[in-house]
Motif scaffolding. Structure first.
Motif, PDB file in Angstrom:
ATOM      1  N   GLU A  79      -1.423  -8.782   0.359  1.00  0.00           N
ATOM      2  CA  GLU A  79      -1.864  -7.492  -0.176  1.00  0.00           C
ATOM      3  C   GLU A  79      -1.996  -6.453   0.928  1.00  0.00           C
ATOM      4  OE1 GLU A  79      -3.253 -10.703  -2.914  1.00  0.00           O
ATOM      5  OE2 GLU A  79      -3.497 -10.388  -0.775  1.00  0.00           O
ATOM      6  N   SER A  80      -2.578  -6.844   2.061  1.00  0.00           N
ATOM      7  CA  SER A  80      -2.743  -5.883   3.161  1.00  0.00           C
ATOM      8  C   SER A  80      -1.393  -5.514   3.778  1.00  0.00           C
ATOM      9  CB  SER A  80      -3.716  -6.408   4.222  1.00  0.00           C
ATOM     10  OG  SER A  80      -3.238  -7.596   4.810  1.00  0.00           O
ATOM     11  N   ARG A  81      -0.465  -6.479   3.845  1.00  0.00           N
ATOM     12  CA  ARG A  81       0.873  -6.161   4.373  1.00  0.00           C
ATOM     13  C   ARG A  81       1.594  -5.200   3.436  1.00  0.00           C
ATOM     14  NH1 ARG A  81       0.351 -11.578   5.574  1.00  0.00           N
ATOM     15  NH2 ARG A  81       1.508 -12.285   3.746  1.00  0.00           N
ATOM     16  N   TYR A  82       1.524  -5.464   2.145  1.00  0.00           N
ATOM     17  CA  TYR A  82       2.197  -4.611   1.167  1.00  0.00           C
ATOM     18  C   TYR A  82       1.623  -3.186   1.220  1.00  0.00           C
ATOM     19  CZ  TYR A  82       4.589  -3.345  -3.157  1.00  0.00           C
ATOM     20  OH  TYR A  82       5.407  -2.742  -4.091  1.00  0.00           O
ATOM     21  N   GLU A  83       0.320  -3.095   1.281  1.00  0.00           N
ATOM     22  CA  GLU A  83      -0.335  -1.780   1.359  1.00  0.00           C
ATOM     23  C   GLU A  83       0.007  -1.070   2.662  1.00  0.00           C
ATOM     24  OE1 GLU A  83      -4.858  -0.391   1.677  1.00  0.00           O
ATOM     25  OE2 GLU A  83      -4.393  -1.434  -0.201  1.00  0.00           O
ATOM     26  N   TYR A  84       0.018  -1.809   3.773  1.00  0.00           N
ATOM     27  CA  TYR A  84       0.339  -1.210   5.072  1.00  0.00           C
ATOM     28  C   TYR A  84       1.728  -0.544   5.054  1.00  0.00           C
ATOM     29  CZ  TYR A  84       1.410  -0.602   9.977  1.00  0.00           C
ATOM     30  OH  TYR A  84       1.772  -0.051  11.181  1.00  0.00           O
ATOM     31  N   PHE A  85       2.669  -1.171   4.362  1.00  0.00           N
ATOM     32  CA  PHE A  85       4.028  -0.628   4.310  1.00  0.00           C
ATOM     33  C   PHE A  85       4.220   0.378   3.173  1.00  0.00           C
ATOM     34  CE2 PHE A  85       4.711  -4.402   6.923  1.00  0.00           C
ATOM     35  CZ  PHE A  85       5.407  -3.830   7.966  1.00  0.00           C
ATOM     36  N   GLY A  86       3.125   0.813   2.557  1.00  0.00           N
ATOM     37  CA  GLY A  86       3.183   1.915   1.602  1.00  0.00           C
ATOM     38  C   GLY A  86       3.107   1.538   0.142  1.00  0.00           C
ATOM     39  N   GLY A  87       2.892   0.281  -0.168  1.00  0.00           N
ATOM     40  CA  GLY A  87       2.850  -0.151  -1.557  1.00  0.00           C
ATOM     41  C   GLY A  87       1.463  -0.054  -2.162  1.00  0.00           C
ATOM     42  N   LYS A  88       1.451   0.188  -3.442  1.00  0.00           N
ATOM     43  CA  LYS A  88       0.193   0.227  -4.196  1.00  0.00           C
ATOM     44  C   LYS A  88       0.393  -0.569  -5.469  1.00  0.00           C
ATOM     45  CE  LYS A  88      -1.991   3.506  -1.749  1.00  0.00           C
ATOM     46  NZ  LYS A  88      -2.115   2.965  -0.428  1.00  0.00           N
ATOM     47  N   THR A  89      -0.347  -1.637  -5.622  1.00  0.00           N
ATOM     48  CA  THR A  89      -0.289  -2.432  -6.841  1.00  0.00           C
ATOM     49  C   THR A  89      -1.501  -3.352  -6.905  1.00  0.00           C
ATOM     50  OG1 THR A  89       1.036  -3.947  -8.176  1.00  0.00           O
ATOM     51  CG2 THR A  89       1.079  -4.302  -5.821  1.00  0.00           C
ATOM     52  N   ASP A  90      -1.847  -3.758  -8.093  1.00  0.00           N
ATOM     53  CA  ASP A  90      -2.933  -4.730  -8.248  1.00  0.00           C
ATOM     54  C   ASP A  90      -2.359  -6.101  -8.607  1.00  0.00           C
ATOM     55  OD1 ASP A  90      -2.035  -4.049 -10.750  1.00  0.00           O
ATOM     56  OD2 ASP A  90      -4.015  -3.774 -11.630  1.00  0.00           O
ATOM     57  N   ARG A  91      -1.037  -6.246  -8.541  1.00  0.00           N
ATOM     58  CA  ARG A  91      -0.389  -7.493  -8.924  1.00  0.00           C
ATOM     59  C   ARG A  91       0.692  -7.842  -7.896  1.00  0.00           C
ATOM     60  NH1 ARG A  91       0.891 -10.802 -12.999  1.00  0.00           N
ATOM     61  NH2 ARG A  91       3.028 -11.502 -13.081  1.00  0.00           N
ATOM     62  N   LEU A  92       0.463  -8.884  -7.135  1.00  0.00           N
ATOM     63  CA  LEU A  92       1.449  -9.348  -6.145  1.00  0.00           C
ATOM     64  C   LEU A  92       1.518 -10.866  -6.166  1.00  0.00           C
ATOM     65  CD1 LEU A  92       0.754  -7.354  -2.842  1.00  0.00           C
ATOM     66  CD2 LEU A  92       2.787  -7.231  -4.249  1.00  0.00           C
ATOM     67  N   SER A  93       2.706 -11.376  -5.926  1.00  0.00           N
ATOM     68  CA  SER A  93       2.900 -12.812  -5.723  1.00  0.00           C
ATOM     69  C   SER A  93       3.787 -12.975  -4.503  1.00  0.00           C
ATOM     70  CB  SER A  93       3.596 -13.449  -6.932  1.00  0.00           C
ATOM     71  OG  SER A  93       2.850 -13.267  -8.097  1.00  0.00           O
ATOM     72  N   GLU A  94       3.485 -13.967  -3.693  1.00  0.00           N
ATOM     73  CA  GLU A  94       4.271 -14.213  -2.491  1.00  0.00           C
ATOM     74  C   GLU A  94       4.681 -15.679  -2.469  1.00  0.00           C
ATOM     75  OE1 GLU A  94       3.585 -12.833   1.968  1.00  0.00           O
ATOM     76  OE2 GLU A  94       2.221 -14.464   1.439  1.00  0.00           O
ATOM     77  N   ILE A  95       5.945 -15.922  -2.169  1.00  0.00           N
ATOM     78  CA  ILE A  95       6.426 -17.295  -2.009  1.00  0.00           C
ATOM     79  C   ILE A  95       7.075 -17.425  -0.637  1.00  0.00           C
ATOM     80  CG2 ILE A  95       6.656 -17.785  -4.465  1.00  0.00           C
ATOM     81  CD1 ILE A  95       9.621 -17.227  -4.267  1.00  0.00           C
ATOM     82  N   ILE A  96       6.859 -18.567  -0.021  1.00  0.00           N
ATOM     83  CA  ILE A  96       7.364 -18.822   1.329  1.00  0.00           C
ATOM     84  C   ILE A  96       8.015 -20.201   1.331  1.00  0.00           C
ATOM     85  CG2 ILE A  96       6.734 -19.128   3.761  1.00  0.00           C
ATOM     86  CD1 ILE A  96       4.275 -17.353   3.176  1.00  0.00           C
ATOM     87  N   ALA A  97       9.087 -20.326   2.074  1.00  0.00           N
ATOM     88  CA  ALA A  97       9.725 -21.641   2.215  1.00  0.00           C
ATOM     89  C   ALA A  97      10.261 -21.799   3.626  1.00  0.00           C
ATOM     90  CB  ALA A  97      10.862 -21.807   1.218  1.00  0.00           C
ATOM     91  N   LEU A  98      10.317 -23.042   4.053  1.00  0.00           N
ATOM     92  CA  LEU A  98      10.951 -23.406   5.319  1.00  0.00           C
ATOM     93  C   LEU A  98      12.126 -24.300   4.964  1.00  0.00           C
ATOM     94  CD1 LEU A  98      10.962 -23.609   8.441  1.00  0.00           C
ATOM     95  CD2 LEU A  98       9.476 -25.585   8.200  1.00  0.00           C
ATOM     96  N   GLY A  99      13.322 -23.791   5.173  1.00  0.00           N
ATOM     97  CA  GLY A  99      14.528 -24.540   4.835  1.00  0.00           C
ATOM     98  C   GLY A  99      15.296 -24.922   6.082  1.00  0.00           C
TER      99      GLY A  99
END
Length: 168
Positions: A79-99
C-alpha cells in the motif's frame, strides 16, 4: 514533421525510462490469457502498479529473499509503495513468486518458459490463484528482476526470476 519527431523521441525516452521488460509484458499477457480462459475480463495495465512492483522486485532481488514487506519506512508495504508512486485505492492485492529455469541463451522461447514457470507457480497456489481470478480486480501491473547464473554446460544458464504483480 518536427512535432512528430519530437513526439516519437519523447515516446522512446518514456519507454526507456519506464524500464518495462519484455518478460513483464509476456507474463502480463499470459495472466490475461488465463483469465479469459476462465471467462473473466482481461486486466488493464496499471502503470502505478508496475512502478510499485518494479521497485519491490528489484529490492527483493538485491536482498535475495521474498517478502511482502521492506525495511524502508517509505516502501514498507504494498500500500505504501503504491501510494508513493502516485496511486490511490483502498483495494490492493500483491503476488510474488521466485521462479527458476535452466535455458540456453539462444532459446527463442526463453521469455515464454520463464513466464510459464512464474504463472504456473501462482496457479498452483490457492491464495495467489484466487487473486488472479478475482473478478473484482480489474487492473494490474508487474515487474520481474533477474539473477543469471552460469551453468557448467556451455550456453546453458540458470535464470532466477523474482516476479511481483500488484492488482487493483
Amino acid at each position: 514533421m518536427k512535432k512528430l519527431l519530437a513526439l516519437a523521441a519523447g515516446l522512446i525516452i518514456y519507454l526507456a525510462a519506464s524500464g518495462q521488460t519484455n518478460l513483464d509484458t509476456v507474463l502480463f499477457n499470459k495472466i490475461n490469457e488465463y483469465r479469459v480462459s476462465k471467462k473473466l475480463k482481461e486486466f488493464k495495465w496499471d502503470t502505478t502498479g508496475y512502478k510499485a512492483a518494479r521497485h519491490h522486485s528489484l529490492y527483493l532481488n538485491g536482498k535475495n529473499f521474498i517478502s511482502h514487506y521492506e525495511d524502508s519506512i517509505i516502501y514498507k508495504s504494498m500500500e505504501s509503495r503504491y501510494e508513493y508512486f502516485g496511486g490511490k485505492t483502498d483495494r490492493l492485492s500483491e503476488i510474488i513468486a521466485l521462479g527458476c529455469c535452466n535455458v540456453h541463451d539462444n532459446d527463442p522461447c526463453l521469455l515464454d518458459k520463464l513466464a510459464d514457470e512464474i504463472l504456473n507457480l501462482w496457479k498452483k497456489s490457492p491464495p495467489h490463484n484466487r487473486i488472479i481470478l478475482d473478478p473484482a480486480n480489474t487492473s494490474g501491473g508487474g515487474s520481474n528482476a533477474f539473477t543469471i547464473r552460469e551453468q557448467g554446460i556451455r550456453g546453458i544458464k540458470n535464470y532466477v526470476v523474482i516476479s511481483t504483480f500488484v492488482f487493483i
